[in-house]
Write a protein that holds these residues in place. Structure first.
Motif, PDB file in Angstrom:
ATOM      1  N   LYS A  86      11.068  -6.294 -19.193  1.00  0.00           N
ATOM      2  CA  LYS A  86      11.651  -5.900 -20.436  1.00  0.00           C
ATOM      3  C   LYS A  86      12.042  -4.326 -20.359  1.00  0.00           C
ATOM      4  O   LYS A  86      11.495  -3.569 -19.788  1.00  0.00           O
ATOM      5  CB  LYS A  86      10.575  -5.795 -21.395  1.00  0.00           C
ATOM      6  N   ALA A  87      13.219  -4.040 -21.008  1.00  0.00           N
ATOM      7  CA  ALA A  87      13.564  -2.720 -21.072  1.00  0.00           C
ATOM      8  C   ALA A  87      14.233  -2.405 -22.440  1.00  0.00           C
ATOM      9  O   ALA A  87      14.858  -3.452 -23.343  1.00  0.00           O
ATOM     10  CB  ALA A  87      14.799  -2.465 -20.039  1.00  0.00           C
ATOM     11  N   SER A 125      18.888   3.191 -20.559  1.00  0.00           N
ATOM     12  CA  SER A 125      17.218   3.216 -21.484  1.00  0.00           C
ATOM     13  C   SER A 125      17.046   4.641 -21.877  1.00  0.00           C
ATOM     14  O   SER A 125      17.137   5.864 -20.950  1.00  0.00           O
ATOM     15  CB  SER A 125      16.224   2.664 -20.441  1.00  0.00           C
ATOM     16  N   ASP A 153      16.096  -8.327 -21.385  1.00  0.00           N
ATOM     17  CA  ASP A 153      15.314  -8.603 -20.171  1.00  0.00           C
ATOM     18  C   ASP A 153      16.339  -8.418 -19.071  1.00  0.00           C
ATOM     19  O   ASP A 153      17.519  -8.808 -18.784  1.00  0.00           O
ATOM     20  CB  ASP A 153      15.059 -10.296 -20.049  1.00  0.00           C
ATOM     21  N   LEU A 161       6.917  -1.322 -27.617  1.00  0.00           N
ATOM     22  CA  LEU A 161       8.365  -1.446 -26.908  1.00  0.00           C
ATOM     23  C   LEU A 161       9.113  -2.014 -28.053  1.00  0.00           C
ATOM     24  O   LEU A 161      10.043  -1.400 -28.530  1.00  0.00           O
ATOM     25  CB  LEU A 161       8.541  -1.966 -25.694  1.00  0.00           C
ATOM     26  N   VAL A 204      16.107  -4.657 -27.018  1.00  0.00           N
ATOM     27  CA  VAL A 204      15.093  -4.988 -25.941  1.00  0.00           C
ATOM     28  C   VAL A 204      15.529  -5.992 -25.291  1.00  0.00           C
ATOM     29  O   VAL A 204      15.815  -7.042 -25.879  1.00  0.00           O
ATOM     30  CB  VAL A 204      13.711  -5.462 -26.525  1.00  0.00           C
ATOM     31  N   VAL A 206      10.749   1.454 -13.195  1.00  0.00           N
ATOM     32  CA  VAL A 206      11.742   2.450 -12.984  1.00  0.00           C
ATOM     33  C   VAL A 206      11.754   2.784 -11.751  1.00  0.00           C
ATOM     34  O   VAL A 206      10.524   2.843 -10.952  1.00  0.00           O
ATOM     35  CB  VAL A 206      11.429   3.611 -13.938  1.00  0.00           C
ATOM     36  N   ILE A 210       4.276   0.692 -22.692  1.00  0.00           N
ATOM     37  CA  ILE A 210       5.144  -0.323 -22.035  1.00  0.00           C
ATOM     38  C   ILE A 210       4.301  -1.543 -21.583  1.00  0.00           C
ATOM     39  O   ILE A 210       4.415  -2.562 -21.782  1.00  0.00           O
ATOM     40  CB  ILE A 210       5.992   0.372 -21.000  1.00  0.00           C
ATOM     41  N   ARG A 235      11.130   0.992 -19.973  1.00  0.00           N
ATOM     42  CA  ARG A 235      11.372  -0.043 -19.339  1.00  0.00           C
ATOM     43  C   ARG A 235      10.059  -0.430 -18.385  1.00  0.00           C
ATOM     44  O   ARG A 235       9.420   0.411 -18.070  1.00  0.00           O
ATOM     45  CB  ARG A 235      12.750  -0.145 -18.459  1.00  0.00           C
ATOM     46  N   GLU A 236      10.037  -1.674 -18.190  1.00  0.00           N
ATOM     47  CA  GLU A 236       8.641  -1.993 -17.480  1.00  0.00           C
ATOM     48  C   GLU A 236       8.457  -1.518 -16.063  1.00  0.00           C
ATOM     49  O   GLU A 236       7.621  -1.123 -15.674  1.00  0.00           O
ATOM     50  CB  GLU A 236       8.353  -3.538 -17.411  1.00  0.00           C
ATOM     51  N   ILE A 244      17.201  -0.781 -24.367  1.00  0.00           N
ATOM     52  CA  ILE A 244      18.454  -0.524 -23.860  1.00  0.00           C
ATOM     53  C   ILE A 244      19.206   0.052 -24.992  1.00  0.00           C
ATOM     54  O   ILE A 244      19.351  -0.471 -26.214  1.00  0.00           O
ATOM     55  CB  ILE A 244      19.210  -1.743 -23.213  1.00  0.00           C
TER      56      ILE A 244
END
Ligand SMILES: NC(=O)c1ccc[n+]([C@@H]2O[C@H](COP(=O)([O-])OP(=O)(O)OC[C@H]3O[C@@H](n4cnc5c(N)ncnc54)[C@H](OP(=O)(O)O)[C@@H]3O)[C@@H](O)[C@H]2O)c1
Length: 327
Positions: free
Chosen positions: A2-3, A60, A19, A301, A17, A98, A324, A95-96, A5
């Protein structure tokens, strides 16, 4: 993974949010599983294209984080999978996972929780650089901090105290001042209800303050500059008020004083070794409990809108985190 954006420049309501495929470590990089990403005031600007750093969407937000190393490029030394780390990216941490150059990471000592470590690099890094390398503050000097309950402001209060300065916290509300006093301010000024210049003169027995730390700008900067002592230093940190002030330069002549700019991101790029020493010092202080790295709130998040709103509405005391992969 998950991020959060920013798909196109605009307000926080535009963020999504999504994928994404997890990243892979390129040469020199580590992939970090992000426990907490910290938001700063500039995140509210960067998503609207109003900050000096202007990434192309999609990207992000969140410029600093903490977490655990999930993977390493073969050429990276000094880190192992599973290590607890903190790091800074400018943007891109919400984000989950990086992927980041390993030289932008530091080990988090055992005694320091990951939530506190997440908010240490940018705000505390900025304030230590400002007070140590730019202001060259000395024990016993007076330090007036504007916006003293915000992210960089609270960091300046705590670091100023740790460096032996007498800290005068200045903010727009009594509860914010009470908060700054709890973390080391000796005196306080409410600049929404009191005359900043008159009170600074009073609190310094007419001498003026040695250093002003100014992350607010606007109408506060000129009275703050007028309140400097002979050979005082005004640190230009930012313009949270939304207005870049234009104070009369004759004031610098009359007081033999300096207006000194502070740009932590550029300092990190140009003087990485000095920044690395600063980070070690901050981590030691934080582990000993000399720095609170006070957390205003942790938002999931998916609750990113509330986090951005709290910062934009001037409601936060200390750091705002996105939780996160940890609660
Ligand atoms: N130079 C650098 O290297 C560097 C590094 C990091 C951050 N910064 C800059 O420092 C500034 C503060 O960042 P931060 O993350 O500490 O922000 P923050 O936590 O939101 O704190 C900003 C403070 O500014 C005051 N303020 C006055 N007018 C405001 C307004 N219209 N909206 C929001 N706040 C307002 C508020 O205090 P009161 O209500 O008490 O006035 C608030 O506590 C930003 O401009 C940021 O870009 C610069």
């Amino acid at each position: 993974m998950k991020a959060l954006i920013c798909p196109s420049l605009g307000p926080a309501e535009n963020l999504k949010v999504m994928d994404l495929e997890p990243p892979v470590a390129a040469p020199g990089e580590a992939v970090v599983e992000v426990a907490y990403a910290a938001l700063n005031f500039f995140d509210t600007l960067i998503i609207e294209g109003k900050y000096q750093v202007k990434p192309e969407p999609p990207f992000s937000p969140a410029g600093e984080f903490s977490g655990r190393i999930a993977a390493l490029a073969p050429d990276v030394a000094g880190f192992a999978v599973g290590d607890r780390v903190m790091g800074w990216t400018g943007y891109g941490a919400a984000r989950e996972q990086v992927a980041i150059a390993a030289n932008r990471l530091a080990h988090v000592p055992d005694g320091l929780p990951l939530d506190k470590a997440a908010g240490l690099s940018i705000t505390y890094g900025t304030s230590l650089h400002a007070l140590k390398q730019r202001a060259e503050i000395k024990p016993g000097e007076t330090l007036a901090v504007l916006g003293a309950s915000g992210g960089v402001g609270l960091a300046a209060v705590e670091i100023g105290k740790a460096m032996g300065a007498r800290v005068i916290a200045c903010a727009s509300a009594d509860d914010k001042l009470e908060f700054a006093r709890r973390y080391g301010a000796a005196e306080t000024i409410n600049y929404a209800t009191e005359d900043l210049r008159g009170r600074l003169r009073e609190l310094t027995g007419g001498k003026g303050v040695d250093v002003v730390y100014d992350p607010v700008g606007g109408a506060l900067t000129e009275p703050a500059l007028r309140s400097l002592a002979w050979k005082g230093r005004l640190l230009v940190i930012g313009f949270a008020s939304g207005e870049i002030p234009r104070p009369p330069l004759n004031l610098t002549l009359l007081k033999g004083c300096d207006i000194r700019g502070v740009y932590w991101g550029e300092f990190v790029s140009r003087e990485p070794d000095i920044n690395s020493d600063n980070m070690s010092e901050l981590l030691q202080w934080a582990e000993k409990g000399a720095l609170s790295v006070h957390i205003h709130a942790k938002f999931a998040l998916d609750d990113y809108k509330m986090a951005f709103e709290a910062i934009a509405k001037r409601q936060t005391l200390g750091k705002t985190l996105l939780a996160i992969t940890e609660a």
